[in-house]
Structures are given as C-alpha cells and as structure tokens.
Write a protein that holds these residues in place. Sequence first.
Motif, mmCIF file in Angstrom:
data_model
loop_
_atom_site.group_PDB
_atom_site.id
_atom_site.type_symbol
_atom_site.label_atom_id
_atom_site.label_comp_id
_atom_site.label_asym_id
_atom_site.label_seq_id
_atom_site.Cartn_x
_atom_site.Cartn_y
_atom_site.Cartn_z
ATOM 1 N N GLN A 169 -1.768 -0.591 -6.368
ATOM 2 C CA GLN A 169 -2.512 -1.424 -5.418
ATOM 3 C C GLN A 169 -1.815 -2.760 -5.191
ATOM 4 O OE1 GLN A 169 -6.528 -1.718 -7.049
ATOM 5 N NE2 GLN A 169 -7.273 -0.380 -5.431
ATOM 6 N N THR A 215 2.496 -5.586 9.478
ATOM 7 C CA THR A 215 2.167 -6.562 8.440
ATOM 8 C C THR A 215 1.809 -7.908 9.051
ATOM 9 O OG1 THR A 215 3.567 -5.480 6.786
ATOM 10 C CG2 THR A 215 3.091 -7.808 6.458
ATOM 11 N N GLN A 267 0.872 -3.334 -2.502
ATOM 12 C CA GLN A 267 0.525 -3.220 -1.092
ATOM 13 C C GLN A 267 0.237 -4.595 -0.512
ATOM 14 O OE1 GLN A 267 -2.657 -0.382 -0.552
ATOM 15 N NE2 GLN A 267 -1.879 0.932 -2.184
#
Length: 430
Positions: A169, A309, A172
Amino acid sequence: MKTIFSSLFSFYRNIKSKIAFYPSLFALSGLVFAFLMMYLEERGISGYLVENIPVLVVNNGDTALTILSACITGLISMMVFSFSMVMVLLNQASTNYSPRLLPGLISDHKHQIILGIYLSSILYCIFILFSIQPTGDQYQIPGFSVLVGILSTVICIYAFIYFIHTISQSIQITFILDKIYISAKRRMNVLLEREKDAPTVFPDSSGWYSYNNEFSGYFRDIDRENIIEFCKEKGTMIEILPVRGMFALEGIPMFRSKKELNRDEVSQFFTYFHFAREELVSNNYVLAFKQIAEVIAKAMSPGINDPGTALNAIDYLTELLRLRMLKSDHSYICEDQKIFACERAVHFEELLYTLLASIRTYCKHDIVVVQKLGAMFQYLQKQKFKEATYPATLKTEAERLLRDAQEVLDNKSDLDIISEMATRLKIALE
C-alpha cells in the motif's frame, strides 16, 4: 524545571521521527525480557511446568539449540528482506515522486514497529540460546523460555505478512497523497480551532527589541504554553519573526519583545523553539502543499510523464486549499481573549504563487491537466474564505495559468477550451 522539560520534549520530538527509534525501544525490551526469563528459569519456572504441564516445555538440550538456531536464522532473513523493501519504497518515492516525501515515509510507525518486533525477538532468542546447557538434566534447560522464543517467532511471521500488506500500500501514490492530506488536515483543523473567537489586533512591533537566533535548523514548532507563561511573568509581548518550516540561520532576527530582556531571559525563551534537520507535515501544514506541488511537477516532467498522478494530486491540493482559505494570514498565541504573542504565517497569496509557479512550468502544455486546474480555481472561488483578498488572489493565479497555457498550446480546440475556462472564471485573455 520548565526549561528542562521543554528541552527533553524537543529532543523526544526530534528522535521520534528517526527510523531507528521504535526498533531501538523494542530491542531494549527484548533484551530486558530475556534477562527476566533467565531470572525466572533460575527460580525454577521450567521445573514447575515440567511437573504440571510438560507439554509446554522443551526438555532436550539439543532440540532447544536446534529450534532457537533455526528461529534466529529465519528472523534475521525476514528482517533483512523487510529492511530491503523499506529501502525500495524510499528509493521509488524519491525517484518517481519527490525526495521531500522521505521524512514522512521514514517516520511511518508501522514499519518501525515491525522491524522492532524482529529485532527484539532475535535478541531474546540469542540470549536464551546462551543460557542452554545441553549436557545437563531437564531441569537445567530453559524449556519455557524456548517455548516463548518459538511463540515470538510465530508473532514475527504474522508481522511479516502484515508488513507485506502495508508495504504494497505504501508504495502507491494515492496512499502517500492520502497520508499527506490527512496529516495536513489534522494540523489545519487544530489551527482553525485556535482561531475561533480569538482577537486579531496586534500592536506594531517595529520599535521593539530584536534578538537573533542562537541555533540553526528548520524552525519546526514552538511551546505555546510556556510562551504564554513567559509573557505573563515578564510582562511583555512577543513577535516571532521566521515563518514556521523555514530554515532559520544562526544570527538572523528570531523574535522581538516589547520589553527588553536580559541574557538569561533570552536564553530561556530560546528553549521554547523546536528545531530539526528535517520537516514533517504534522508540524507544518505548508509542507503538505509543497510536497503535493512537487509530486505534480515531477509527474508532469519529461522523464516521468504521468498525467494520472498529477490529476490525483490536484484533487488533494484543491481540498487543502479550501481548508487554507478558512484560515487567516496571521497566527496569534492568546489565552482568555488576550494576545501574548504573534507568529508569522505564510500568506495565502505567497503560498498560492509558490505552488502554481512550478506547476505552471510543467503542466501548461497538457490541456487535460490545465482543465483540472481550471476546475480547481472555479471550485475554490465558490467556497468560504477568511480574508477578503483571497478571491482576487485566486483570479490572478488562474489568469497566469491560462495565459501561459494559451501561449504554449497551438491546437484550435485546446485554445477554445482555454477561452471557455477564462469565461467561466471571468478572466479577460488577450
């Protein structure tokens, strides 16, 4: 006494963010627990368990040596792998997103605690291994301590599984952005709560006594309670000159006092400043804006070229700007409706210009990102604001963005979109 407590608190806050802080605490606890178990073994805890619950005790010296040796080898391998994964995470965050994210990732307590569990278990097993006498009878073997070592290894295995989950996690960008946002939001809510019903009139301090900084480092935080007590005791008012989060050089003016202070009083007041060599969002919400802006700029740089992003980061930046518009450009340290000190803050105009200057440079050629930024300005113009100058600041920055995009883009459809955005934002482009 307060000075000593303030110094200890400042030292604690500095070392708490270090990656070795929690592992060191756990290692010490594992060492202490190993000696405690040795003491209990001398008191005959294994002998008692052999007589009453023999299934819980390893009563063969060679077996105990083999088990603990295997546990130590496996735990060291897991710790090395876990530490390597943390380094991979930090390297990817620095390369793909921004080096400024590293202090926040290093201070992640979950990874530190897991490494600490490994380290404490390894030290415990090593010291219990030293206490085994394989040639003695069953009462000389720390059988119960060996069982505890096995259980600690099982706990480490489950911690390793949890570590794999968290590291997948943490790598990311959405998780990183969300963590930055939550920390900044928490900090800004604290500041907004302090501003409720607080007076906003502070006298001109240009003629006050100025005192230079005795240290150097990032100005991280201040001790509000001690500053209030200091002002009450000395009968003065204080203006803190540097903006929180800036690197305060030794010898620059640090604060002004309405009343002249002697050397001892100045030294006492400097203990209420907390300095560090790195920055954390939990102490300075402005850093969150800088980090998100750098993520956007890095994502849109030619080497990365990741508009997705950038679009995600703009969403978080929009929400943080909405919260910032609820805050005043000035921060006061007060108690019972009385101001004792004033702390300089980054003005909204300066903050917005700093953020958009780098974003404009890398994003003006991408119409999708420009559209997203235009939607951000349109959304912010409809929100509540603390200062009357904020809407004009938003309009100025939106005008700069659209004008830069207009100069770079040459596709007619893209230019039509720019004109539509300018109309919605009520901007007249040449």
